[in-house]
Design an enzyme around this catalytic site. Structure first.
Site, short mmCIF file in Angstrom:
data_model
loop_
_atom_site.label_atom_id
_atom_site.label_comp_id
_atom_site.label_asym_id
_atom_site.label_seq_id
_atom_site.Cartn_x
_atom_site.Cartn_y
_atom_site.Cartn_z
CG ASP A 265 -18.14 -43.22 -8.38
OD1 ASP A 265 -18.12 -44.55 -7.97
OD2 ASP A 265 -18.34 -42.72 -9.59
C1 BGC Z 1 -18.12 -46.24 -10.80
C2 BGC Z 1 -19.41 -46.47 -10.16
C3 BGC Z 1 -19.42 -47.79 -9.56
C4 BGC Z 1 -18.38 -47.94 -8.59
C5 BGC Z 1 -18.72 -49.15 -7.89
C6 BGC Z 1 -17.04 -46.56 -9.81
O1 BGC Z 1 -15.62 -46.58 -10.30
O2 BGC Z 1 -17.77 -45.04 -11.31
O3 BGC Z 1 -20.52 -46.28 -11.28
O4 BGC Z 1 -20.89 -48.06 -9.33
O5 BGC Z 1 -17.11 -47.78 -9.30
O6 BGC Z 1 -18.17 -50.28 -8.72
#
Ligand code: BGC
Length: 755
Positions: A265
């Site tokens: 993530d």
């Molecule tokens: C989120 C993810 C997301 C990623 C990219 C993160 O803060 O938890 O679900 O895909 O950002 O935007």
């Protein structure tokens, strides 16, 4: 296409002198098995090229190997639509004018359809949009289990039941990937709240982990064959989940044989050694060490960038550890960007909007539709135009833009039909529709405007006081034949939004007061709640009709309008339970949410264990406000006597439970027939019953269909912590068949025996 093929060939010719005599390199030869191509490409790469593949080079991309014609990887959020393009190294939108997507309904809505066919349509359509925008990884779907109604991201997930989420995620993943786009299933695992999401160390029994929190991920990997998975921000067994040995190595790779790519993530990596050895392949993020925000060189400072390279160069880490990751990343390329047969995709088409509309129409849940008089047919919904000439639509959510906000799933959509527009559209000239705002959300900035995700949402501005808005609403309601209140939550921080949780179960902005006043002003009242979470309804007994709907995207208003006016017969069922109050939920009854400070960290023990959602309500004999699986129709269904094909079952055998279901009303409608299993004799405590099968059927008035479910020993198992495997114990079981978890119409008993 022809032009492309020719230029690709000339490119190869220039690169490798490939002509009539020289063979195409193995890694480019699509007739060769992928593993051979992976090894061939790997052998041609330099150390630097390999390391470069393991971390981001921009907010959403990672390097390919231009020298070898291996393209970059481009990712996009998210589960509900293709995010607008952002700048290379900043979160601000890039200002493209051709990136307005189809906003599909939120995944709570998809789950509420209880229809895997809808998940297949959804996956394929969003995959086409991703492909058209040249993304080879879609950052979705999300399948974290709904553990508490406070979780700000529940709207991105598929509810509280592992079986329902598993059945829905598989066709979604397959649909996306049929476009040569990897579905990146997230957030693996135990990311069940936003509060403390970066720090919380989740303590959970192996049984709850395997029975509740993992099955949807397992199905996505083993049945859906997902090509990518995203580690979550939180911790488990003291390790961050983006580099968690137990989850990523022991379970994902060793037990489920995942051969895809593990993506962190964004900003979820915290330790180079663990990132190297614990199963992570690619590091993405926002910053490094919390200090290099916005520095365009920060990507080289990522844990899996220069620090990794240095360790290999110094001989402290063997290159083999790097090769393991690069193999997975190359496999991703061969499945996506380097698959010459993948289709070209399509974007923001009328066809995709129509798919979103169908899903939304099947996902809206009619919670209550009680007769106003002793006459049973005297119900508020669908709108009866014989006696309705003036409709008062009241509530801010009737006009609110909902596709913007909520965090990373925020979208820029080609258009969005609001509930008010949709209602007007579907009512047509059959009645007058008037609007009063009723309440106002309170997140205006100092200039009296709302800026969210780089866009001004000016329709949210209303400077009037709460009292003024309320008295206008009451006066409007008194003057109408029917009142439709449209409220609920929105996508602001602290509501249905990434990064923070809700503070309580109540509706915000004093909506309860408005609804109570409307109920007094006009008995012909339908309350429509838009949210991705359960909300408290202290007025439940004073309101005859209640509808639960979701963030339904581009065609949201049309779906609602069609359902309210009866063009569409509602058939959605709740994918999670609605508690009367927060303490009725397992995670809150124990008081362990959101975790407590201990040993320099935040720890949270999931004390309710396997008793999540309806499992908890039934175990503790707590009556929910609305039960899991509940949802009414404008018609009615009668369940005939259930038959079982044999009185007993043993390993390797199956048995069938079947029963006739009849539409006893006057409209065509869809029903979700649900089958739950209860273990009557067990050495461990088990839920009263658990969902094991369901089927959505459509019936004309008076039509009957025989519904059959096949059960095997697999459906009877629990996770045995001592043996560390799934086990079924001989003894008596009961199958419960019904229209919801609390509306069981038939039961049949059978035995598991050893033969
Ligand atoms: C989120 C993810 C997301 C990623 C990219 C993160 O803060 O938890 O679900 O895909 O950002 O935007």
């Amino acid at each position: 296409m022809k032009r492309l093929t020719i230029s690709f060939i000339s490119f190869l010719t220039a690169l490798f002198g490939w002509g009539q005599t020289t063979a195409i390199p193995v890694y480019l030869d699509e007739t060769k098995p992928i593993e051979q191509r992976v090894e061939d490409a790997l052998a041609r790469m330099t150390l630097e090229e390999k390391v470069a593949m393991c971390h981001a080079q921009s907010k959403f991309s990672s390097a390919g190997v231009p020298r070898l014609g291996i393209p970059e990887n481009w990712m996009s959020d998210g589960p509900h639509g293709i995010r607008p393009e952002v700048l290379w190294d900043e979160w601000d939108q890039a200002g493209w004018t051709n990136d307005s997507c189809t906003a599909f309904p939120a995944l709570t809505c998809l789950a509420a359809t209880w229809n895997p066919e809808m998940a297949a349509l959804y996956g394929n359509a969003i995959g086409e949009e991703a492909r058209y925008r040249n993304k080879n990884v879609l950052l979705g779907p999300g399948v974290n289990i709904y553990r508490t109604p406070l979780n700000g991201r529940n709207f991105e997930y598929m509810g509280e039941d592992p079986y329902l989420a598993a059945r829905m995620v598989v066709p979604y993943v397959q649909g996306v990937q049929s476009n040569g786009v990897a579905a990146c299933v997230k957030h693996f695992a135990l990311n069940n709240q936003e509060q403390y999401r970066q720090q919380v160390n989740v303590e959970v029994s192996d049984r709850a982990l395997h029975e509740i929190y993992l099955p949807a991920f397992k199905a996505a990997v083993t049945e859906g064959k997902a090509w990518a998975i995203m580690g979550s921000y939180n911790m488990y067994k003291g390790q961050h989940c983006c580099h968690n040995q137990y989850l990523l190595k022991d379970i994902l790779r060793d037990l489920w044989h995942f051969d895809g790519v593990v993506i962190s993530d964004w900003g979820g990596v915290h330790n180079t050694q663990e990132a190297i050895y614990n199963g992570l392949d690619m590091e993405f993020g926002t910053w490094t060490n919390n200090k290099d925000w916005g520095d365009s060189n920060a990507y080289n400072a990522y844990y899996l960038a220069n620090p990794f390279l240095r360790l290999i160069r110094e001989g402290k880490v063997k290159e083999d550890a790097l090769d393991k990751k690069v193999r997975n990343i190359l496999r991703l390329a061969f499945r996506t960007t380097m698959n010459s047969k993948r289709p070209f995709g399509s974007f923001a088409t009328p066809e995709h909007a129509a798919i979103g509309l169908r899903i939304a129409q099947e996902g809206i849940v009619l919670l209550k539709n009680s007769p106003l008089t002793p006459k049973k047919t005297d119900v508020v919904l669908p709108v009866d135009f014989n006696k309705t000439k003036k409709i008062a639509v009241i509530g801010e959510n009737a006009i609110k833009i909902m596709i913007i906000g909520g965090g990373s799933s925020s979208l820029k959509s080609k258009y969005e039909i609001s509930p008010l527009e949709g209602i007007k559209q579907h009512v047509g000239d059959r009645a007058e529709v008037v609007f009063a705002r009723g309440y106002v959300s309170d997140q205006l900035n100092k200039k009296g405007e709302i800026k969210h995700d780089g866009m001004f949402i000016n329709d949210a501005i209303d400077a009037r006081s709460r009292d003024e808005l309320l008295s206008e609403a009451v006066a409007t309601a008194k003057n109408a034949d029917l009142v439709i209140f449209v409220g609920g939550l929105n996508k602001y921080n602290g509501q249905d939004c990434e990064g923070s949780d809700r503070k309580g179960l109540e509706l915000p902005y004093e909506q309860d007061k408005v609804i109570a006043a409307l109920a007094k002003a006009n008995k012909n009242l339908a309350v429509v709640i838009i949210s991705g979470n359960a909300t408290a309804m202290p007025w439940v007994n004073d309101v005859p009709a209640i509808v639960q709907t979701w963030y339904n995207g581009t065609e949201a208003g049309n779906a609602l309008g069609a359902m309210l006016t009866g063009e569409v017969n509602p058939s959605g069922k709740l994918p999670f339970s609605f508690p009367v109050k927060l303490e009725d939920v397992g995670a809150h009854a124990w008081g362990d949410y959101p975790g407590a400070k201990a040993n320099g960290g935040i720890h949270e023990r999931y004390n309710e264990d396997i008793f999540v959602g309806y499992r908890w309500f039934e175990h503790r004999k707590i009556k929910p406000l609305f039960a899991f699986g509940h949802g009414l129709s404008y018609t009615s269904f009668a369940y005939g006597k259930a038959h079982i094909s044999a009185p007993s079952l043993s390993e390797g055998e199956t048995l069938t439970v079947s029963l006739p279901v009849r539409n006893t009303g006057t409209r065509t409608g869809k029903e979700v027939v649900q089958l739950y299993i209860g273990d009557e004799q067990s050495s461990v405590v088990r839920p009263i019953k658990e969902l094991k099968k369901f089927l959505k059927i459509e019936l004309q008035p008076n039509e009957t269909q025989e519904v059959s479910f096949t059960l095997s020993v697999e459906d009877l198992k629990f996770f045995d912590e001592n043996a560390q495997q799934w086990t079924a114990e001989p003894g008596k079981f009961k199958a419960y068949i019904g229209s919801s978890s609390s509306d069981i119409r038939q039961t049949v008993g059978f035995e598991l025996v050893k033969r």
